[in-house]
Motif scaffolding. Structure first.
Motif, short mmCIF file in Angstrom:
data_model
loop_
_atom_site.label_atom_id
_atom_site.label_comp_id
_atom_site.label_asym_id
_atom_site.label_seq_id
_atom_site.Cartn_x
_atom_site.Cartn_y
_atom_site.Cartn_z
N ALA A 124 -9.06 27.33 -23.54
CA ALA A 124 -9.07 28.72 -23.11
C ALA A 124 -9.85 28.79 -21.80
O ALA A 124 -10.83 28.06 -21.60
CB ALA A 124 -9.70 29.62 -24.15
N LEU A 125 -9.39 29.66 -20.91
CA LEU A 125 -10.05 29.84 -19.62
C LEU A 125 -10.24 31.33 -19.39
O LEU A 125 -9.28 32.11 -19.54
CB LEU A 125 -9.22 29.21 -18.50
CG LEU A 125 -9.82 29.26 -17.09
CD1 LEU A 125 -9.48 27.98 -16.32
CD2 LEU A 125 -9.30 30.46 -16.30
N PHE A 126 -11.45 31.73 -19.01
CA PHE A 126 -11.79 33.14 -18.85
C PHE A 126 -12.32 33.36 -17.44
O PHE A 126 -13.38 32.85 -17.07
CB PHE A 126 -12.84 33.54 -19.89
CG PHE A 126 -13.19 35.00 -19.89
CD1 PHE A 126 -12.22 35.96 -20.15
CD2 PHE A 126 -14.49 35.42 -19.64
CE1 PHE A 126 -12.55 37.31 -20.15
CE2 PHE A 126 -14.82 36.76 -19.63
CZ PHE A 126 -13.84 37.70 -19.89
N LEU A 127 -11.57 34.12 -16.64
CA LEU A 127 -11.97 34.45 -15.27
C LEU A 127 -12.03 35.97 -15.18
O LEU A 127 -11.00 36.65 -15.22
CB LEU A 127 -10.96 33.88 -14.26
CG LEU A 127 -11.24 34.15 -12.78
CD1 LEU A 127 -12.59 33.56 -12.37
CD2 LEU A 127 -10.12 33.58 -11.92
N PRO A 143 -16.03 30.46 -18.04
CA PRO A 143 -16.09 29.86 -19.37
C PRO A 143 -14.79 29.14 -19.70
O PRO A 143 -13.69 29.66 -19.45
CB PRO A 143 -16.31 31.06 -20.29
CG PRO A 143 -16.93 32.10 -19.41
CD PRO A 143 -16.30 31.91 -18.06
N LEU A 144 -14.91 27.93 -20.29
CA LEU A 144 -13.74 27.11 -20.57
C LEU A 144 -13.94 26.35 -21.87
O LEU A 144 -14.19 25.15 -21.90
CB LEU A 144 -13.51 26.12 -19.41
CG LEU A 144 -12.11 25.57 -19.18
CD1 LEU A 144 -11.98 25.01 -17.78
CD2 LEU A 144 -11.78 24.46 -20.18
N GLU A 171 -20.24 30.08 -23.80
CA GLU A 171 -18.89 30.45 -23.34
C GLU A 171 -18.21 31.40 -24.32
O GLU A 171 -17.61 32.41 -23.92
CB GLU A 171 -18.05 29.18 -23.16
CG GLU A 171 -18.49 28.32 -22.00
CD GLU A 171 -17.72 27.01 -21.92
OE1 GLU A 171 -17.67 26.43 -20.84
OE2 GLU A 171 -17.18 26.57 -22.98
N MET A 172 -18.29 31.11 -25.61
CA MET A 172 -17.67 31.98 -26.60
C MET A 172 -18.35 33.34 -26.66
O MET A 172 -17.69 34.37 -26.85
CB MET A 172 -17.71 31.30 -27.98
CG MET A 172 -16.89 30.02 -28.08
SD MET A 172 -15.15 30.26 -27.64
CE MET A 172 -14.65 31.43 -28.89
N LYS A 182 -12.90 40.36 -29.82
CA LYS A 182 -14.32 40.45 -30.16
C LYS A 182 -14.73 39.51 -31.29
O LYS A 182 -15.92 39.32 -31.52
CB LYS A 182 -14.67 41.89 -30.55
CG LYS A 182 -14.28 42.92 -29.51
CD LYS A 182 -14.98 42.66 -28.17
CE LYS A 182 -14.64 43.73 -27.15
NZ LYS A 182 -15.26 43.45 -25.82
N THR A 183 -13.78 38.95 -32.01
CA THR A 183 -14.12 38.07 -33.13
C THR A 183 -13.38 36.75 -32.99
O THR A 183 -12.43 36.61 -32.20
CB THR A 183 -13.72 38.73 -34.46
OG1 THR A 183 -12.30 38.90 -34.51
CG2 THR A 183 -14.41 40.08 -34.62
#
Length: 921
Positions: A124-127, A143-144, A171-172, A182-183
């Motif tokens: 998972a990648l969060f930008l 976060p990755l 990251e999580m 959210k979960t």
């Protein structure tokens, strides 16, 4: 919370916004994400929205494909700006800058989260710009988290990185706080949305950009099966400002229409809002398509110069390829089953990247340097026309009008052009909506304009009875307004359907099939799940059958059609018509030659020779002078003297014939020696005639004197034949006289307009009356010939005058048009503080326009515009400072900002963003 252990992009946070501004066309940003799916060899792509009222805009835009996915290392490469992990030796890949995902997604919304699966790993990648703004981060942190696909446990090695567990938890935590999930259950449910295969990618973009009215830029409510632009800015030049609001192409408003022609060879099923996009092979949608192969001098020279310049670099690249292959084999043998440490993994990765890059570089040098242009008429929407320019099969420019299409006339209107340009000839910009080299792109448009005119001539719409209007009326365009749609009456709808080919893609094998015409299918669309087994053509009912390729007639290169000249307009076609007419005239003349008498045949041959000779240049003003007229008269008189002397010393004979002449009488059979000079004379008619036209007057006089020396008065016994010759009859000499007749060299033929036979009085001893009559006739003929020469000269002079007059009128008209346009420019761009009023330019004469100081004029105009911009910026800065001061007072009163804080700093902005985030505003 500390984020020092998270992955960083080594870029400032502001770069995320700056990078997204490269996409002025919103569908172009979405196209970047579609390209990623195509380059991942996906066969299916779903574009859909997920409603979420808590997010800005009220929904998320999602893209899900069944491509090859990404492993943790490949996912990490995404956050490296300017680096593409998918580069390979396949030249069909569209992505090459390593920037499309970041720039495209950040243009659509503020945040993205990506879920990808490959083999036994999930990543998972969060930008998120919201995350950076809320935490006041200046550096891009991404976060990755990675997981094992079977157990869904975190994928990290504590022996390699002792802080990996802490980093994973951080990251999580960031994802749970700033993402819609959210979960842990909601988070892993997104991996379940991927297809059941072992690989795929899901991209979700949220907190969408809004318009000034607070609505999202993308409209998903007007048409539940499409994604529309809520309020496209059609005034911008990149959005085809040449169109009016009601005349906009549907590809600029509808994502479904845009995706349908996004690739020149569609190989991927695309679904928008759960409804399949009917991808189109654009060429099959056109009437009377033709193909032109264009060997570009400009592009060819550029490619050759590039190849020559990089010859040594190519050798070095090949050496690097061999070196990296050797290193790769060595690493694989040395590592074997042993655990791979970080240094070895990095070395292995670099070796593979360098190998792929070198192979790609070598492959690009092998790209073809010949472009293929396709042209056809758009019968379905005649007001949608122009050039479609693809780059490596990806649409870059559409409806780009060129040449006569920019004018208001009907020439070439309704014609669509298609070209696919390889990377080696033209490189696209980062947004893939334009080309980096504007000069080369303009050269391409000029070449397409030339071929466009040639295509217009080849299909001959203007040559039809009734012209262009009658052509369009034949297909149902009955109204004069160009933007009006065609009539949907059955006869017109059937006419359009018959004229176009139905090209359909199988939903299973993705091969293209050409359907035969069926009258009961006119006006009906092909089902989304159409397969080869539904084909009415029995020869292509199975997916195992080869794909059907649209057969397009090929025309010769434009250079060959125009004789190597770069022409604009319809000159090549006219030249071909003239050549055909000349060939037809020659064939007809050869058939009629056998039936014409010798004298008439000679005249017709000379007329054909005159036609074949190139016409003199238009400026023939010297011929109209009195000296030229006198010289022409003297030259005509000398030719007549030469003809008379030739007749006195030789026997005339008919010109050569293709068929043998009928056998002569017995008396004529005895004069074979007398026919030899005549035959030699007739065989060299063409050469002597050309020498006469090219030689000067002095050379002609010398030639006449030399030929006149052997011609002496004969005995009185020859007076009878000569007297008869004066009346036009040419009997042969007796055998004794023929034996004494000297052999004469070939002589030029007489002028076709006048046949004069002059007999001196000393020869006709007993027939003075006939001789005197002949002499009088010759004098009259000389006078008539002189008059003909003068009339011919006068006619040539009149023709030259008419030509010059027409040319002068054309120049004057062009000068008037240019002058009027310049007056309009000066009038509308006149600065307020210029020395002359804008109304003075309307009556300004050409002489003043020519001497007008345009450089200071536009300098003053530019200075005025700059001053207005500066004043406007200062005004807006003052308003911003006042607004920031008011916000600071409110934040201080609410306790979110300390008293005495600098109200003009960015601290106020960050505090306001944090306040809005806490309140979910």
């Amino acid at each position: 919370m500390s984020y020092s252990s998270l992955s960083k992009a080594q870029l400032s946070f502001e770069y995320l916004h700056t990078n997204s501004t490269t996409h002025e066309f919103l569908f172009g940003a979405i196209a970047e994400l579609i390209d990623n799916a195509r380059d991942a060899h996906a066969t299916e792509l779903d574009i859909f929205t997920a409603q979420n009222a808590e997010l800005r805009g009220g929904y998320m835009l999602c893209l899900r494909d069944n491509g090859c996915g990404m492993d943790p290392q490949e996912t990490k490469d995404i956050i490296t700006f300017g680096r593409s992990a998918k580069r390979s030796d396949e030249s069909s890949a569209i992505g090459m800058y390593g920037n499309g995902l970041k720039s495209g997604s950040m243009r659509i919304g503020n945040d993205l989260i990506l879920f990808t699966k490959k083999e036994d790993t999930m990543s998972a990648l969060f930008l998120s710009r919201t995350f950076h703004e809320a935490e006041s981060l200046d550096e891009v942190i991404v976060p990755l988290p990675c997981f094992r696909a079977d157990t869904r446990q975190p994928l990290y090695d504590l022996a390699e990185d002792p802080t990996a567990a802490e980093r994973h938890q951080t990251e999580m935590a960031v994802i749970y706080k700033y993402s819609p999930f959210k979960t842990e259950k909601e988070f892993f449910a997104q991996f379940d949305k991927l297809n059941s295969g072992s690989s795929g990618t899901l991209l979700m973009i949220y907190n969408l950009k809004l318009l000034d009215n607070g609505q999202p830029e993308l409209d998903v409510t007007t048409d539940p099966t499409d994604v529309l632009l809520a309020s496209p800015d059609f005034d911008d030049e990149t959005d085809l400002g040449v169109y009016s609001d009601h005349d906009q192409p549907p590809e600029r408003r509808s994502l479904r229409h845009y995706v349908s022609i996004m690739y020149i060879d569609p190989r991927m099923k695309v679904y928008i809002q759960n409804k399949k996009v009917q991808t189109r092979m654009l060429l099959s949608c056109l009437y009377k398509p033709l193909q032109y192969n264009y060997a570009s001098r400009t592009f060819r020279n550029r490619a050759e110069a590039e190849a020559s310049r990089s010859k040594e670099e190519t050798k070095q690249a090949d050496m690097r390829v061999r070196e990296f292959e050797s290193r790769l084999r060595d690493l694989e043998q040395r590592l074997g089953e042993a655990p791979v440490d970080t240094a070895d993994r990095i070395a292995l990765r670099k070796a593979r990247d360098a190998l792929a890059s070198s192979k790609r570089e070598a492959q690009m040098k092998k790209e073809p340097k010949t472009l293929t242009f396709y042209f056809g008429v758009n019968l379905e929407q005649r007001n949608m026309y122009g050039m479609f320019v693809y780059n490596c099969s990806r649409l870059i420019k559409m409806y780009e009008r060129t040449g006569p299409q920019l004018d208001s006339g009907q020439t070439c209107r309704g014609v669509v052009g298609i070209v696919n340009v390889p990377y080696i000839l033209l490189m696209p910009t980062h947004s893939k909506q334009d080309f980096a080299d504007a000069k080369e792109y303009r050269a391409l448009l000029r070449a397409m304009s030339d071929h466009l005119m040639q295509y217009w001539d080849d299909i001959g719409i203007e040559k039809r009875p009734g012209g262009v209007d009658a052509f369009w009326a034949e297909f149902g365009y009955l109204k004069a307004k160009w933007s009006e749609p065609p009539s949907q009456e059955p006869k017109y709808a059937k006419k359009r359907a018959i004229s176009l080919q139905t090209h359909v893609q199988c939903n299973r094998c993705l091969k293209w099939r050409i359907l035969p015409f069926q009258s009961n299918q006119v006006g009906k669309s092909v089902p989304d799940n159409w397969e080869c087994k539904d084909n009415p053509d029995n020869a292509h009912k199975r997916c195992s059958e080869p794909e059907q390729i649209l057969a397009v007639p090929v025309r010769a290169e434009l250079e060959k059609l125009t004789g190597g000249q770069a022409v604009r307009g319809r000159q090549p076609a006219k030249r071909d018509e003239e050549d055909d007419s000349e060939e037809e005239e020659e064939e007809e003349s050869e058939e009629e030659e056998e039936e014409e008498p010798p004298a008439k045949r000679r005249a017709s041959q000379q007329q054909q020779q005159q036609k074949k000779k190139p016409a003199p240049p238009p400026p023939a003003r010297k011929v109209a002078t009195p000296q030229a007229v006198a010289a022409a008269k003297q030259q005509q008189h000398q030719k007549q003297i030469q003809q008379q002397q030739q007749q006195r010393r030789s026997i005339a004979a008919p010109p050569p014939q293709k068929k043998p002449p009928p056998s002569p009488p017995k008396k004529q059979q005895q004069t074979t020696q007398g026919k030899k000079p005549a035959a030699a004379e007739s065989s060299s008619d063409d050469e002597d005639e050309e020498e006469e036209e090219e030689s000067s007057d002095e050379e002609e006089e010398e030639e006449v004197k030399k030929k006149a020396e052997p011609a002496k008065p004969a005995a009185p016994a020859r007076s009878a034949p000569m007297a008869k010759r004066s009346s036009g009859a040419l009997p042969p000499l007796p055998a004794a006289a023929a034996a004494k007749q000297p052999q004469q060299p070939p002589q030029p033929p007489p002028a076709p307009s006048v046949r004069v036979t002059r007999t001196p009085a000393t020869i006709s001893t007993g027939q003075s009356g006939q001789a005197g009559s002949a002499t009088q006739q010759n004098k009259q003929a000389e006078a008539a010939a002189s008059a003909d020469g003068i009339n011919s000269t006068a006619s040539s002079a009149q023709s030259a005058v008419k030509s010059l007059t027409a040319e002068l009128q054309s120049v004057n008209q062009q000068l008037s048009t240019v002058s009027d346009k310049l007056r309009d420019v000066l009038k509308y761009f006149c600065p307020p503080n210029f020395s002359r009023a804008d109304t003075d330019f309307a009556q300004m004469p050409v002489s003043e326009l020519e001497a007008f100081p345009t450089e200071p004029f536009f300098r003053i105009y530019e200075e005025g515009i700059s001053q207005l911009i500066r004043e406007r910026v200062e005004e807006k800065e003052k308003e911003l400072m006042a607004l920031r001061s008011a916000l600071a007072r409110l934040l201080i009163a609410a306790g979110y900002l300390e008293a005495g804080a600098d109200t003009h700093s960015q601290l106020v902005d960050r505090t306001l963003i944090k306040f809005l985030a806490e309140k979910n505003l």
